[in-house]
Design a protein around this motif. Structure first.
Motif, mmCIF file in Angstrom:
data_model
loop_
_atom_site.group_PDB
_atom_site.id
_atom_site.type_symbol
_atom_site.label_atom_id
_atom_site.label_comp_id
_atom_site.label_asym_id
_atom_site.label_seq_id
_atom_site.Cartn_x
_atom_site.Cartn_y
_atom_site.Cartn_z
ATOM 1 N N ILE A 404 0.844 -1.200 0.000
ATOM 2 C CA ILE A 404 0.000 0.000 0.000
ATOM 3 C C ILE A 404 0.879 1.250 0.000
ATOM 4 N N LEU A 405 1.957 1.215 0.762
ATOM 5 C CA LEU A 405 2.865 2.364 0.794
ATOM 6 C C LEU A 405 3.634 2.492 -0.512
ATOM 7 N N VAL A 406 3.983 1.373 -1.124
ATOM 8 C CA VAL A 406 4.616 1.421 -2.450
ATOM 9 C C VAL A 406 3.663 2.062 -3.449
ATOM 10 N N GLU A 407 2.400 1.652 -3.382
ATOM 11 C CA GLU A 407 1.388 2.221 -4.273
ATOM 12 C C GLU A 407 1.223 3.717 -4.029
ATOM 13 N N LYS A 408 1.251 4.121 -2.763
ATOM 14 C CA LYS A 408 1.120 5.540 -2.454
ATOM 15 C C LYS A 408 2.331 6.318 -2.936
ATOM 16 N N ALA A 409 3.519 5.738 -2.847
ATOM 17 C CA ALA A 409 4.719 6.403 -3.360
ATOM 18 C C ALA A 409 4.615 6.608 -4.866
ATOM 19 N N ASP A 410 4.043 5.621 -5.568
ATOM 20 C CA ASP A 410 3.838 5.782 -7.008
ATOM 21 C C ASP A 410 2.909 6.962 -7.295
ATOM 22 N N GLN A 411 1.875 7.121 -6.475
ATOM 23 C CA GLN A 411 0.938 8.223 -6.676
ATOM 24 C C GLN A 411 1.582 9.575 -6.379
ATOM 25 N N LEU A 412 2.506 9.601 -5.423
ATOM 26 C CA LEU A 412 3.153 10.861 -5.063
ATOM 27 C C LEU A 412 4.283 11.231 -6.011
ATOM 28 N N ALA A 413 4.875 10.230 -6.672
ATOM 29 C CA ALA A 413 6.009 10.501 -7.560
ATOM 30 C C ALA A 413 5.530 11.230 -8.806
ATOM 31 N N ASP A 416 4.805 7.672 -13.420
ATOM 32 C CA ASP A 416 3.795 6.663 -13.140
ATOM 33 C C ASP A 416 4.245 5.701 -12.054
ATOM 34 N N ARG A 417 5.521 5.643 -11.773
ATOM 35 C CA ARG A 417 6.049 4.680 -10.809
ATOM 36 C C ARG A 417 7.232 5.304 -10.086
ATOM 37 N N TYR A 418 7.294 5.101 -8.774
ATOM 38 C CA TYR A 418 8.427 5.611 -8.002
ATOM 39 C C TYR A 418 9.624 4.692 -8.212
ATOM 40 N N ASP A 419 10.704 5.262 -8.669
ATOM 41 C CA ASP A 419 11.898 4.487 -8.998
ATOM 42 C C ASP A 419 12.780 4.389 -7.759
ATOM 43 N N GLY A 420 12.334 3.609 -6.805
ATOM 44 C CA GLY A 420 13.079 3.435 -5.561
ATOM 45 C C GLY A 420 12.469 2.312 -4.746
ATOM 46 N N ASP A 421 12.974 2.112 -3.544
ATOM 47 C CA ASP A 421 12.502 1.036 -2.671
ATOM 48 C C ASP A 421 11.838 1.635 -1.443
ATOM 49 N N VAL A 422 10.632 1.131 -1.131
ATOM 50 C CA VAL A 422 9.881 1.545 0.046
ATOM 51 C C VAL A 422 9.731 0.333 0.951
ATOM 52 N N SER A 423 10.116 0.478 2.198
ATOM 53 C CA SER A 423 9.973 -0.614 3.155
ATOM 54 C C SER A 423 9.143 -0.147 4.342
#
Length: 534
Positions: A404-413, A416-423
């Motif tokens: 869910i946080l990865v998905e939210k990072a994509d929305q904030l970037a 279309d996709r956040y080019d990084g790692d979210v843990s």
């Protein structure tokens, strides 16, 4: 700049002027009671349509277990002995809080994205009719619900303008749902499945995997059902059987013991009222049966009771100011007979029920009650088991909410996709000083403290090199220098102090047997020279 602009837009989503628009509802149940013959009936409705990848895509509807709401009400809300351990388990799982860490594509810490995700997580939950609760509020209720209900469903709430945006999270009642799966397979219908045109769809046109308040779900009003795609819902299950999409409530295994325990406790209370006090019998040979009953009825409103003993409220048939004990009036010679009261010994049977109930609980009974017969040799293994359950639950929640946080990072970037790692992890926020982190190894800390003590006791005046601190602390000094952009070694000696007198002599080389022999030979030569000169 793009991330900061996206963050500002996100803040506007959290503002009162732009309210999240959850689609899931909590409808009030109808007051009319349902007959036993009108229970929820499982049924299968197949859909088939040509598909490029398969001959047909068919769907089934799977009903929620009929006991979800009833078990939760009877065995969690209404019974303290099962509610308390599950509530304690909630607190143990989420006690340290959570941590979000983000690294960009270069492996460097992305603090801007971390701040944005932290801000969202601290305001993303809809709870008790209120917006803006912290994610911890939701996490803190999931362990008990997952075990007590078997299945937990959480809606990813969007807005009216953008239903696909994840603005908030809201827990929904699973007993009001049906789940759509592929026929004969425990696989939820996917958004892109080529199902029949009659298959329900979400507002965005995706094939529905969940339907809330289907027309077959009785006890609610006749409003239209609500459809969700599989990626609209976070689904958590407990002990799901093979081939099942619904989890299993732990109350299914012990409901008979809980009911039996409740009955025993009620029986004990009744026995105390009936036989736990002296039983007085008033009799006279001049009374008829009608006269004896009249005397008993007359005393109902006075000092004594002919019913249950210590009556102090109208619900139990008595009046206030009555004293404990049972009184009977019978036709016989006038006399008073007193029978001493007694209560049946139910302790062993009650303890057996408690043992079986706690056999499925994630918390040992030593933390709740009935721990007087436990000692350290019993408690220690239970404590280890309890901690294993806590750790396992934390890892499960991390796996469910990190996407869910990865998905939210994509929305904030910006793209279309956040080019990084979210843990995402359930643990205390990481301190910048590794020595203050809970994850810092105990052996490293002990080695560091021992070395520092020995160094100070040696009388040395020069500071330890930064590399030594880094080695004892267990981190890469060069990586830290790059991460925090240190221009130089923070513990390096200033140039004005870097002089020969401040530099300790190099350590003496280890002596060997040959070195010792050479030293003795030199001493002998010096002694002979001194004797010759004399």
């Amino acid at each position: 700049m793009e991330l900061r602009r996206s963050l500002r837009e996100h803040l506007e989503q959290l503002s009162p002027s732009t309210t999240p628009a959850p689609r899931g509802e909590h409808r009030q149940a109808k007051t009319t009671e349902r007959k036993d013959s009108e229970g929820i009936i499982s049924w299968v409705l197949g859909y088939s349509t040509p598909s490029p990848s398969t001959d047909a895509v068919q769907a089934e509807q799977r009903d929620a277990p009929a006991t979800i709401a009833e078990n939760w009400q009877n065995y969690y809300n209404d019974f303290a002995l099962t509610r308390a351990p599950l509530h304690l388990f909630n607190e143990a799982v989420t006690e340290p809080g959570y941590k979000i860490r983000v690294e960009n594509a270069s492996g460097e810490r992305d603090r801007d994205m971390e701040d944005a995700l932290d801000l969202w997580a601290s305001n993303c939950v809809i709870h008790a009719g209120e917006l803006g609760h912290d994610l911890r509020k939701l996490l803190g209720s999931l362990p008990s619900k997952r075990r007590g209900k078997g299945t937990v469903l959480v809606e990813k709430v969007g807005t009216e303008q953008d239903p696909d945006a994840t603005v908030a999270l809201m827990s929904l009642e699973p007993s009001t749902f049906k789940i759509h799966t592929r026929e004969r397979q425990p696989i939820l219908i996917q958004p892109g499945d080529d199902v029949d045109s009659d298959h329900p769809r979400s507002p965005t046109g995706k094939a529905a995997a969940y339907t809330q308040y289907h027309e077959d779900v009785p006890g609610h009003d006749d409003k239209d059902p609500i459809h969700f795609a599989t990626d609209d819902i976070i689904k958590l299950t407990y002990d799901a059987d093979d081939g099942e999409v619904w989890g299993t409530s732990l109350f299914d295994a012990v409901s008979d013991r809980v009911d039996a325990l409740k009955q025993k406790l009620d029986d004990r209370d009744f026995a105390i009222r009936q036989t736990g006090y002296p039983h007085r019998i008033y009799s006279s040979d001049s009374w008829s049966q009608q006269e004896a009953e009249a005397y008993a009825e007359a005393h109902m409103g006075g000092e004594v009771s002919s019913e249950y003993g210590p009556e102090d409220d109208e619900d139990r048939g008595g009046e206030q100011n009555s004293f404990a004990g049972r009184v009977d009036f019978v036709p016989n010679t006038v006399k008073v007979q007193v029978e001493e009261g007694s209560v049946p010994d139910l302790e062993g049977a009650i303890r057996d029920d408690v043992e079986q109930i706690f056999s499925v609980m994630p918390v040992g009974k030593y933390q709740i009650a009935y721990a007087d017969d436990l000692n350290q040799f019993v408690v220690d293994p239970q404590r280890e088991r309890d901690q294993e359950a806590v750790d396992s639950e934390r890892r499960y929640l991390e796996r469910k909410f990190e996407p869910i946080l990865v998905e939210k990072a994509d929305q904030l970037a910006s793209g279309d996709r956040y080019d990084g790692d979210v843990s995402f992890s359930i643990e205390p926020p990481e301190d910048e000083n590794p020595l203050r982190r809970e994850s810092f190894p105990d052996e490293n800390l002990q080695a560091f403290a021992s070395a520092w003590k020995a160094y100070k006791e040696s009388g040395a005046e020069q500071d330890l090199p930064a590399e030594a601190f880094a080695e004892f602390a267990g981190f890469d000094l060069e990586a830290k220098q790059e991460e925090y952009e240190w221009e130089s070694d923070p513990l390096e000696m200033p140039d004005e102090q870097d002089s020969p007198e401040n530099t300790p002599p190099p350590p003496a080389a280890e002596s060997s047997e040959d070195d010792a022999r050479d030293e003795l030979n030199e001493m002998d030569i010096d002694d002979e020279r001194e004797e010759f000169e004399v």
